[in-house]
Design a protein around this motif. Structure first.
Motif, short mmCIF file in Angstrom:
data_model
loop_
_atom_site.label_atom_id
_atom_site.label_comp_id
_atom_site.label_asym_id
_atom_site.label_seq_id
_atom_site.Cartn_x
_atom_site.Cartn_y
_atom_site.Cartn_z
N LEU A 1 82.88 58.10 72.81
CA LEU A 1 84.09 58.67 73.39
C LEU A 1 84.13 60.24 73.72
O LEU A 1 84.49 61.06 73.28
CB LEU A 1 85.56 58.37 72.41
CG LEU A 1 85.95 57.03 72.40
CD1 LEU A 1 87.18 57.03 71.61
CD2 LEU A 1 85.98 56.49 73.74
N ARG B 1 84.44 56.52 66.22
CA ARG B 1 84.12 57.24 67.57
C ARG B 1 83.39 58.48 67.32
O ARG B 1 83.12 59.21 66.44
CB ARG B 1 85.45 57.76 68.27
CG ARG B 1 86.13 58.61 67.37
CD ARG B 1 87.51 58.76 68.22
NE ARG B 1 88.48 59.69 67.34
CZ ARG B 1 88.63 61.05 67.25
NH1 ARG B 1 87.66 61.59 67.91
NH2 ARG B 1 89.42 61.70 66.77
N ALA C 1 81.47 51.99 79.03
CA ALA C 1 81.56 51.91 77.38
C ALA C 1 80.04 52.11 77.03
O ALA C 1 79.18 51.09 77.44
CB ALA C 1 82.39 50.73 76.95
N THR D 1 82.42 45.57 75.38
CA THR D 1 81.15 45.76 74.73
C THR D 1 81.16 45.79 73.25
O THR D 1 80.01 45.44 72.71
CB THR D 1 81.14 47.43 75.29
OG1 THR D 1 81.19 47.49 76.40
CG2 THR D 1 79.68 48.04 74.95
N PRO E 1 86.03 55.53 78.23
CA PRO E 1 85.86 54.29 78.95
C PRO E 1 87.25 53.40 78.81
O PRO E 1 87.91 54.05 78.08
CB PRO E 1 84.93 53.40 77.81
CG PRO E 1 85.02 53.94 76.52
CD PRO E 1 85.24 55.36 76.75
N LEU F 1 92.71 54.11 73.69
CA LEU F 1 92.18 53.97 75.03
C LEU F 1 93.21 52.95 75.90
O LEU F 1 93.98 52.41 75.41
CB LEU F 1 90.92 53.11 74.88
CG LEU F 1 89.67 53.75 74.26
CD1 LEU F 1 88.53 52.98 74.02
CD2 LEU F 1 89.06 55.10 74.97
N THR G 1 75.65 48.70 76.39
CA THR G 1 76.61 49.26 77.29
C THR G 1 77.24 48.19 78.14
O THR G 1 76.81 47.27 78.50
CB THR G 1 75.46 50.20 78.36
OG1 THR G 1 74.56 49.32 78.88
CG2 THR G 1 74.83 51.24 77.27
N ASP H 1 86.98 47.31 78.81
CA ASP H 1 85.59 47.56 78.84
C ASP H 1 85.08 47.98 77.49
O ASP H 1 83.95 47.28 77.08
CB ASP H 1 85.16 48.82 79.77
CG ASP H 1 83.46 48.93 80.04
OD1 ASP H 1 82.80 47.93 79.78
OD2 ASP H 1 83.37 49.93 80.31
N ALA H 2 85.85 48.68 76.83
CA ALA H 2 85.29 48.71 75.14
C ALA H 2 85.59 47.69 74.33
O ALA H 2 84.32 47.26 73.51
CB ALA H 2 86.30 50.13 74.63
N ARG I 1 90.03 50.67 78.12
CA ARG I 1 90.09 49.77 76.88
C ARG I 1 89.51 48.48 77.13
O ARG I 1 88.81 48.32 76.15
CB ARG I 1 91.44 49.69 76.61
CG ARG I 1 91.87 48.93 75.58
CD ARG I 1 93.31 48.80 75.34
NE ARG I 1 93.95 48.02 74.18
CZ ARG I 1 94.11 48.32 72.73
NH1 ARG I 1 94.50 49.72 72.91
NH2 ARG I 1 94.63 47.61 71.93
N VAL J 1 81.80 53.70 68.93
CA VAL J 1 81.77 53.90 70.51
C VAL J 1 81.91 55.44 70.70
O VAL J 1 82.23 56.25 70.08
CB VAL J 1 83.37 53.23 70.61
CG1 VAL J 1 84.41 53.89 69.87
CG2 VAL J 1 83.71 53.32 72.26
#
Length: 247
Positions: free
Chosen positions: A40, A92, A114, A54, A46, A141, A110, A50-51, A48, A38
């Protein structure tokens, strides 16, 4: 962010009941892991939820990619991974680390903000050096505002309201949930979901609703308990409209 693996059911193409506990052979097979990274950046992380969405979509994108199927270039690695425990590890990256990760074979997915890159499975002890040096833990997040409650009209990954998991752990669990739903769908249902861009929501139900979900017959993720939570903990229920309609 933490690594994760669960006693996954077999894929839908296997002859076994997909919700039986895994056979001992899955522990004895060479172990592989599906890496997710991810992005970051320090100044613009982003949200949380949303991550989580994704990461789940990234797993589905890998499962359905032509390179991961049949005679595709990633298909052998995918089969080796599915023959053992279905491990996923979320790391990350930022800046130059992210650019180096993106240079490796994989797929970037995407969300609203995120970005998650998923890679074909690698041996548990054979990570590419560009990924092996990335941090697994150390960043959390948050959602700036409470995310909306899913209305249930589309696929939903419901999270156990009684568990406190790191963002990375939860991203891996969301990926597991999406994968269980994928395995249970028919070919036509998979195609429809893929062509729509794998829309899905992530939500935390009230305790009573969660208990109902866990006995509803929908796919349930049960964690192996190697990190953060107790073995056998139910972490995610994968709620897809096509699965709700089945007897």
């Amino acid at each position: 962010m933490s690594s994760d693996d669960i006693p996954e059911p077999l894929p839908a193409t296997a002859s076994a009941d997909p919700f039986r506990p895994e056979p001992a052979a899955r522990d004895e097979a060479p172990q592989f892991v599906l890496p997710l990274v991810v992005r970051l950046e320090k100044t613009d992380p982003p949200a949380r939820t949303d991550a989580l969405r994704t990461a789940a979509r990234a797993v589905l994108t890998m499962l359905s990619d032509e390179r991961a199927l049949g005679d595709g270039e990633w298909a052998r690695a995918m089969r080796d991974w599915e023959d053992a425990r279905i491990r996923k590890v979320v790391r990350r990256a930022r800046g130059a680390e992210w650019r180096k990760a993106c240079a490796l074979p994989g797929i970037t997915v995407t969300g609203e903000r995120a970005e998650v890159r998923v890679f074909p499975p690698v041996p548990l002890d054979g990570w590419p050096k560009e990924l092996a040096k990335l941090q697994v833990s150390g960043t959390e997040l948050d959602d700036p505002e409470p995310p909306p409650v899913p209305d249930g009209t589309g696929p939903v990954l419901w999270l156990n309201p009684e568990l406190d998991m790191s963002a990375g752990k939860t991203m891996a669990q969301a990926g597991h949930g999406a994968q269980l739903a994928w395995w249970e769908l028919s070919g036509a249902e998979r195609t429809a979901w893929r062509e729509a861009g794998f829309p899905l929501s992530v939500g935390v139900p009230e305790a009573g609703h969660w208990r109902e979900l866990t006995v509803s017959g929908l796919p349930v993720v049960r964690d192996a308990g190697f990190t953060e939570i107790a073995p056998g903990s139910c972490t995610v229920v994968a709620d897809h409209p096509a699965l709700r309609r089945r007897p």
